[in-house]
Design a protein around this motif. Structure first.
Motif, PDB file in Angstrom:
ATOM      1  N   GLY A 159     -38.094  61.191  17.779  1.00 56.29           N
ATOM      2  CA  GLY A 159     -36.775  62.155  17.936  1.00 56.29           C
ATOM      3  C   GLY A 159     -37.089  63.443  18.844  1.00 56.29           C
ATOM      4  O   GLY A 159     -38.034  63.857  19.504  1.00 56.29           O
ATOM      5  N   GLU A 160     -36.048  64.024  18.937  1.00 57.55           N
ATOM      6  CA  GLU A 160     -35.728  65.312  19.498  1.00 57.55           C
ATOM      7  C   GLU A 160     -35.970  66.375  18.875  1.00 57.55           C
ATOM      8  O   GLU A 160     -35.718  66.357  17.342  1.00 57.55           O
ATOM      9  CB  GLU A 160     -34.449  65.465  20.374  1.00 57.55           C
ATOM     10  N   GLY A 161     -35.971  67.649  19.475  1.00 61.03           N
ATOM     11  CA  GLY A 161     -36.521  68.831  18.602  1.00 61.03           C
ATOM     12  C   GLY A 161     -37.869  69.404  18.480  1.00 61.03           C
ATOM     13  O   GLY A 161     -37.913  70.409  17.656  1.00 61.03           O
ATOM     14  N   ALA A 162     -38.924  68.579  18.624  1.00 62.13           N
ATOM     15  CA  ALA A 162     -40.116  69.048  18.544  1.00 62.13           C
ATOM     16  C   ALA A 162     -40.895  68.333  19.746  1.00 62.13           C
ATOM     17  O   ALA A 162     -40.599  67.607  20.375  1.00 62.13           O
ATOM     18  CB  ALA A 162     -40.679  68.838  17.198  1.00 62.13           C
ATOM     19  N   THR A 163     -41.995  69.117  20.028  1.00 58.25           N
ATOM     20  CA  THR A 163     -43.073  68.868  20.913  1.00 58.25           C
ATOM     21  C   THR A 163     -44.429  68.871  20.377  1.00 58.25           C
ATOM     22  O   THR A 163     -44.644  69.563  19.364  1.00 58.25           O
ATOM     23  CB  THR A 163     -43.058  69.610  22.119  1.00 58.25           C
TER      24      THR A 163
END
Length: 647
Positions: free
Chosen positions: A79-83
């Motif tokens: 998913g999106e929001g973290a790396t």
């Protein structure tokens, strides 16, 4: 899992209950019978101990959550929001993140907008970091850690950190610069080898969870506040157990506990609040400084210089404090020796003996090993407490207010000490070991069941602070002190003291209650000792001790009393009875030690009546012909001997 409406409703209902509970009793303070002391500090009524529904809610929408899985030296993000960079994950957006897997040298960094609220679901995650905090919240509005039911979650750091300018103040395995909430029914284990375990630079709220913290320094800290409503806690701390440190505002720097089960072993203080410590519920098993066997105060009133060497995370030392065995017995003993200089080798920490820098949580060197401690007020209205402390068991630089709870303590110094007022209106207080049992400038007892064993005074009222030196509260005071009082208006009180049983450096008033005093066996102390007046208007008291410094009530009283010295010493465990002319028992008591002098008062005593005092093989009569009747020739400076002598 899907978000549950039932859980939402339960959280809202629980939060409402906690809010009501937190504010109920906010107006509770000393009884109206108590004279207000001049200490002006924040109290329970000044703090907001309410807990929001969001802090209890464990529900989340699994479909919209981002999954983060640690494995094989990397982290997979769904998913999106973290790396991710290797095993280091940076979360930069608001949302819910489900964490699982194992990282052998990884980190979670939250660096989002200051308005972002982030929920971290710990779903079986085990993170070890070799040179920094395994979980760092550098920027967010609020972060929630939800411990998924049935999961084991572990965060471990190392003994040293490699810090840069941006994180130079990081000193906890979980370190948050934002509000931090922990809930859920899973397990969280924090192994803090560097310094602290769980740190929030704002508010730390815990509403559930099985939380185990082993820390080199403080286990858990919320700078602005710590609020706990539930959970099971096992804490082993190199310094403090749980603390709040903000000294900049009266409504911050507090700890509020309304529920939970706590086992705390701390080298220093177990619970330390800069302002207010409020305990409304829960069960507590607390050991500090190696326990009372490793006493910080010797039985002669001098500090034990070696006690800090024997703290060792709960390990007691050889310098334990017992009853004094060098004070003599019977009527000819000497009073306990007092310290003759301030060169004691012991520094007692004040509540503000630490840096207030907003970015520094490093513990200063301290020999304070108290169980419950606050700078302004300790307020206990419920809970079950088992305390074994090297230092004071309950301590406030301001006031102590007890309106409930069951408190059992063994102390290497004072059982309870307040620089200001100490008020007990209900509950059970059982002090099984202490130097002085209960101590404050104004002590007021309106109710409750109280038992004290002390190697010095049972209850001591004196001005000043508890310093462990010649400035020790009330040491060698022979003149009446303004603003110092002992007031007994109710309750059942049993005292076993080697020093004075009830000691006030000002006045003593008794309007109700039942008091039994097994006083000193040496003639340098008395079952009652006061420097002003002792006025009785109601209640029942029987106090036994040695002859030499015995005192009775003053002729300012309105209830009849007797101070009587028998012809010889009575053996320990011999029943004492006072009967009227018809043989009816008026009072009885079985002292555990030898004695010769007795003070008694009761509403049943009548002028002109003759009473028989029987103890062991001795039996003597006394006729009441004045408000105070006495045959004593003790060296108590004439205090308490007003009225008829009646023999």
């Amino acid at each position: 899992m899907k978000i549950s409406d039932t859980k939402k409703l339960a959280a809202i209902t629980a939060a409402f209950f906690i809010t009501v509970t937190a504010f109920s009793g906010c107006s509770e303070s000393a009884s109206s019978s108590q004279t207000t002391n001049s200490v002006s500090q924040s109290a329970k009524s000044d703090i907001d101990a309410s807990i929001a529904a969001e802090d209890i809610d464990v529900g989340y929408d699994e479909e919209s959550s981002i999954g983060i899985t640690f494995a094989d030296g990397s982290a997979a993000i769904d998913g999106e929001g973290a790396t991710a960079e290797g095993e280091t994950v940076t979360i930069s957006q608001a949302g819910t993140y489900i964490l699982s897997g194992t990282a052998t040298n990884g980190r979670i960094i939250v660096s989002a907008d200051k308005t972002a609220e982030i929920k971290l679901i710990f779903n079986g995650v085990d993170i070890t970091c070799a040179d920094n905090a395994p979980l760092l919240v550098s920027k967010a509005k609020k972060v929630y850690i939800v411990l998924e039911d049935g999961t084991e979650n572990v965060l471990t750091d190392s003994a040293s950190y490699s810090l840069g300018e941006d994180d130079s103040n990081t000193d906890g395995a979980i370190f948050s610069k934002a509000d931090l909430t922990i809930n859920g029914s899973g397990t969280l284990t924090v192994n803090a080898n560097y310094k602290h375990g769980i740190v929030s630079k704002d508010d730390l709220v815990i509403t559930d969870g099985n939380i185990n913290v082993t820390s080199a320094s403080t286990a858990m800290e919320g700078k602005d506040s710590v609020k706990i409503s539930g959970g099971t806690f096992n804490i082993s701390a190199g310094t403090n157990g749980i603390k709040s440190t903000n000294a900049e505002a009266s409504d911050k720097g507090f700890i509020s506990v309304t529920g939970g089960s706590f086992t705390v072993v701390a080298n220093n203080d177990a619970f330390e609040a800069e302002t207010v410590l409020s305990m409304e519920g829960g069960s507590f098993d607390i050991t500090t400084g190696g326990g009372s066997a490793n006493a910080s105060m010797k039985s002669d009133g001098t500090p034990n210089k070696n006690w800090q060497n024997d703290m060792g995370n709960g390990g007691g030392g050889p310098n334990g404090m017992g009853r004094p065995d060098d004070n003599g017995n019977g009527t000819g003993g000497k009073p306990p020796a007092m310290p003759t200089s301030d060169d004691t080798g012991l520094t007692i920490e004040t509540a503000a003996n630490r840096t207030t820098d907003s970015t520094d949580t490093t513990d200063n060197t301290s020999t304070s090993a108290k169980a419950l401690k606050a700078g302004n007020e300790v307020n206990i209205s419920g809970g079950e407490f088992k305390i074994d402390s090297a230092d004071d068991s309950v301590h406030s630089n301001g006031n102590i207010v007890i309106t409930g709870g069951n408190i059992s303590v063994a102390s290497g110094d004072n059982g309870m000490h307040a620089d200001g007022n100490l008020t007990i209106s209900d509950g059970t207080v059982d002090i099984t070991k202490s130097y002085e049992g209960i101590e404050g400038s104004i002590v007021t007892i309106d109710g409750g069941t109280i038992s004290v064993v002390a190697s010095d005074d049972g209850i001591n009222c004196a001005g000043g602070s508890d310093t462990g030196s010649t400035d020790r509260m009330g040491a060698d005071q022979f003149s009446s002190q303004d603003g110092v009082e002992l007031n007994i208006n109710g309750g059942t009180i049993t005292i076993d003291a080697e020093g004075d049983g009830l000691d006030s450096n000002g006045n003593f008033t008794m309007a109700g209650g039942t008091v039994y005093v097994c006083g000193p066996t040496n003639g340098g102390n008395g079952a009652l000792d006061y420097n002003g007046t002792a006025t009785v208007t109601g209640g029942t008291l029987i106090a036994c001790g040695a002859v030499g410094m015995e005192e009775g009530f003053s002729d300012t009283s309105t209830q009849y009393s007797v101070l009587h010295d028998l012809g010889s010493t009575v053996s320990a465990n011999e029943k004492l009875t006072i009967t009227d002319s018809d043989g009816k028992e008026i009072l009885s008591f079985t002292p555990k030690k030898t004695w010769q002098s007795v003070v008694f008062t009761s509403a049943d005593l009548k002028e002109g009546e003759t009473y028989t005092i029987t103890a062991g093989s001795q039996s003597e009569t006394v006729t009441i012909d004045g408000i105070v009747t006495s045959n004593s020739t003790g060296m108590s400076f004439g205090r308490g001997h007003g009225g008829g002598r009646g023999f």
